[in-house]
Design a protein around this motif. Structure first.
Motif, PDB file in Angstrom:
ATOM      1  N   ASN A 106      -4.950   0.083  -4.220  1.00  0.00           N
ATOM      2  CA  ASN A 106      -4.712   1.373  -3.295  1.00  0.00           C
ATOM      3  C   ASN A 106      -5.473   1.510  -2.429  1.00  0.00           C
ATOM      4  N   LEU A 107      -6.381   0.706  -2.136  1.00  0.00           N
ATOM      5  CA  LEU A 107      -7.350   0.695  -1.036  1.00  0.00           C
ATOM      6  C   LEU A 107      -7.067  -0.362   0.034  1.00  0.00           C
ATOM      7  N   CYS A 108      -5.955  -1.229  -0.209  1.00  0.00           N
ATOM      8  CA  CYS A 108      -5.586  -2.281   0.658  1.00  0.00           C
ATOM      9  C   CYS A 108      -5.392  -1.818   2.133  1.00  0.00           C
ATOM     10  N   PRO A 109      -5.931  -2.165   3.168  1.00  0.00           N
ATOM     11  CA  PRO A 109      -5.723  -1.831   4.626  1.00  0.00           C
ATOM     12  C   PRO A 109      -4.406  -2.030   4.886  1.00  0.00           C
ATOM     13  N   SER A 110      -3.735  -3.143   4.378  1.00  0.00           N
ATOM     14  CA  SER A 110      -2.367  -3.429   4.939  1.00  0.00           C
ATOM     15  C   SER A 110      -1.335  -2.958   3.824  1.00  0.00           C
ATOM     16  N   SER A 111      -1.779  -1.696   2.936  1.00  0.00           N
ATOM     17  CA  SER A 111      -0.545  -1.263   2.210  1.00  0.00           C
ATOM     18  C   SER A 111       0.430  -0.181   3.026  1.00  0.00           C
ATOM     19  N   VAL A 112       1.548  -0.370   2.475  1.00  0.00           N
ATOM     20  CA  VAL A 112       2.792   0.349   2.968  1.00  0.00           C
ATOM     21  C   VAL A 112       3.359   1.175   2.001  1.00  0.00           C
TER      22      VAL A 112
END
Length: 331
Positions: A106-112
Motif C-alpha cells: 500500500n506504500l509502493c511509490p509506483s502504485s496505481v
C-alpha cells in the motif's frame, strides 16, 4: 458502452461528470474485461470529481468498488469468462521496491489506482488487473458486496491501525460507508463503540447497529476512549478525537484527503503517549481477510441503489449527506 468521465474537476453541484460513449476495451496480458454488475459510490470518487485529488488521467471514469462478471481474459490470467470478481482501489504495484518486499504494498511509490490512474466502474465495462481482483464470497450479493471493496476494506484497515485493545472503547467520527462497516467488526469483537456525527439519521443507524453512544461531532465523551477513527475529511475532527483519547490511546485518520488540522495543544492532545496514525490505501491481504470476515459475520451493508445514469446525483447526495450507509450504481 456508456460511461461517465470527469471532464473538468470542480464542485459537484457544477456537474463535473459528463456522459461518454466509448468502445468496449480489449484486455491485454494479465487483464480482465469485466462487465459491471454494481459499483459503489465512494467519497474518494467525490474527491476525484471535485479536484481534491490531483488529476492523474484526464477524463477518467471514477469508481473503484466494482462487482462484475469476467467477459474475457488476456494471457496469464487466473480468472476466466463467467467468474464473478471484485475490483478495488489498488490496481497495481511494482512488486520490487522495499515496501512491496516487506509486505507494505500500500506504500509502493509506483502504485496505481482504479478510477484515478485508470478508468473505473462508472461504466458498463471496465478493464481490471487480474492479480489485483478478489474472488467474492457467494454469500455476498452484488449490491451488498460493492461497498465492501473500498469502504469496507479501508474501514477494516483503519480499525487495525487504531490499535483497539480487546474490549476497548472506540470512538468513530463520521458515520458513512466505511464507518458503519468498521463499527460492526469492532462490535463483533467486543468493543464499546461511540459514534460522533453531525447527521441525526447516521446517529440513529449507529444506535441500531449497537453503538452505546451516538452524539454530535463535538459532544463531550461519556468516558475516555482507547482508540479513535476519523472517517470524515475534516481536520478539526482529528483534534476533537485526540482530545477525547485516554492515556496511551491511538487515533487513526482514514481518509485519502483531509482539510488542515488546526494547531494542537501538546498537553491536551498528544501528551501521555497518545498516537496519531494515517491510513494509506490497503494491501491485498487486508482485502482478502476482510471479505472473509464480512461474510462470516454477515455484516449488514446499508445501501441506496442508483441507476448508472444517476451517477452525478449519487455523488451530490453523498456530498450533502442525504443518505446513510453507501450508494451503489447498478447499470
Amino acid at each position: 458502452m456508456r460511461a461517465w468521465a470527469v471532464e473538468r474537476p470542480s464542485p459537484i453541484e457544477s456537474g463535473p461528470l459528463r456522459r461518454a460513449d466509448r468502445e468496449v476495451p480489449s484486455p491485454g496480458p494479465g487483464e480482465l474485461l469485466v462487465r459491471v454488475l454494481a459499483c459503489g459510490v465512494c467519497r474518494t470518487d467525490l474527491h476525484v470529481a471535485e479536484g481534491d485529488l490531483p488529476v492523474h488521467l484526464p477524463g477518467v471514469t471514477p469508481g473503484h468498488e466494482i462487482v462484475g462478471e469476467v467477459v474475457s481474459a488476456g494471457p496469464g490470467c487466473l480468472h476466466g469468462p463467467g467468474d464473478r470478481v471484485g475490483v478495488a482501489w489498488l490496481r497495481g504495484t511494482c512488486g520490487a521496491c522495499r515496501f512491496c518486499r516487506r509486505g507494505a504494498e500500500n506504500l509502493c511509490p509506483s502504485s496505481v489506482y482504479t478510477g484515478w490512474d485508470a478508468h473505473g466502474g462508472y461504466a458498463e465495462y471496465t478493464l481490471a488487473v487480474d492479480a489485483y481482483t478478489y474472488a467474492l464470497p457467494p454469500e455476498l450479493d452484488d449490491v451488498r458486496a460493492a461497498p465492501l471493496l473500498c469502504a469496507g476494506i479501508i474501514g477494516y484497515r483503519a480499525l487495525r491501525r487504531a490499535a483497539l485493545p480487546p474490549g476497548g472503547r472506540l470512538g468513530i467520527w463520521g458515520f458513512g460507508g466505511s464507518a458503519h462497516l468498521a463499527a460492526q467488526i469492532a462490535l463483533a469483537e467486543g468493543a464499546d463503540v461511540h459514534v460522533y456525527t453531525r447527521s441525526p439519521a447516521a446517529r440513529e443507524l449507529a444506535r441500531e447497529l449497537g453503538a452505546s453512544f451516538a452524539g454530535d461531532s463535538f459532544d463531550a465523551a461519556p468516558a475516555p476512549l482507547d482508540s479513535a477513527i476519523v472517517f470524515a475529511p475534516a481536520g478539526e475532527l482529528a483534534a476533537a478525537a485526540l482530545e477525547r483519547l485516554d492515556r496511551g490511546g491511538t487515533c487513526a485518520i482514514a481518509g485519502i484527503h483531509l482539510s488542515d488540522v488546526p494547531p494542537l495543544n501538546y498537553e491536551r492532545h498528544l501528551f501521555q503517549e497518545r498516537e496519531v496514525r494515517s491510513v494509506t490505501a490497503n494491501t491485498r491481504a487486508d482485502g482478502e481477510e476482510f471479505l472473509r470476515l464480512a461474510a462470516r459475520l454477515d455484516v449488514a451493508v446499508t445501501t441506496h441503489v442508483y441507476g448508472l445514469d444517476e451517477a452525478g446525483r449519487a455523488l451530490a447526495d453523498l456530498a450533502a449527506d442525504r443518505f446513510t450507509g453507501a450508494a451503489v450504481l447498478v447499470p
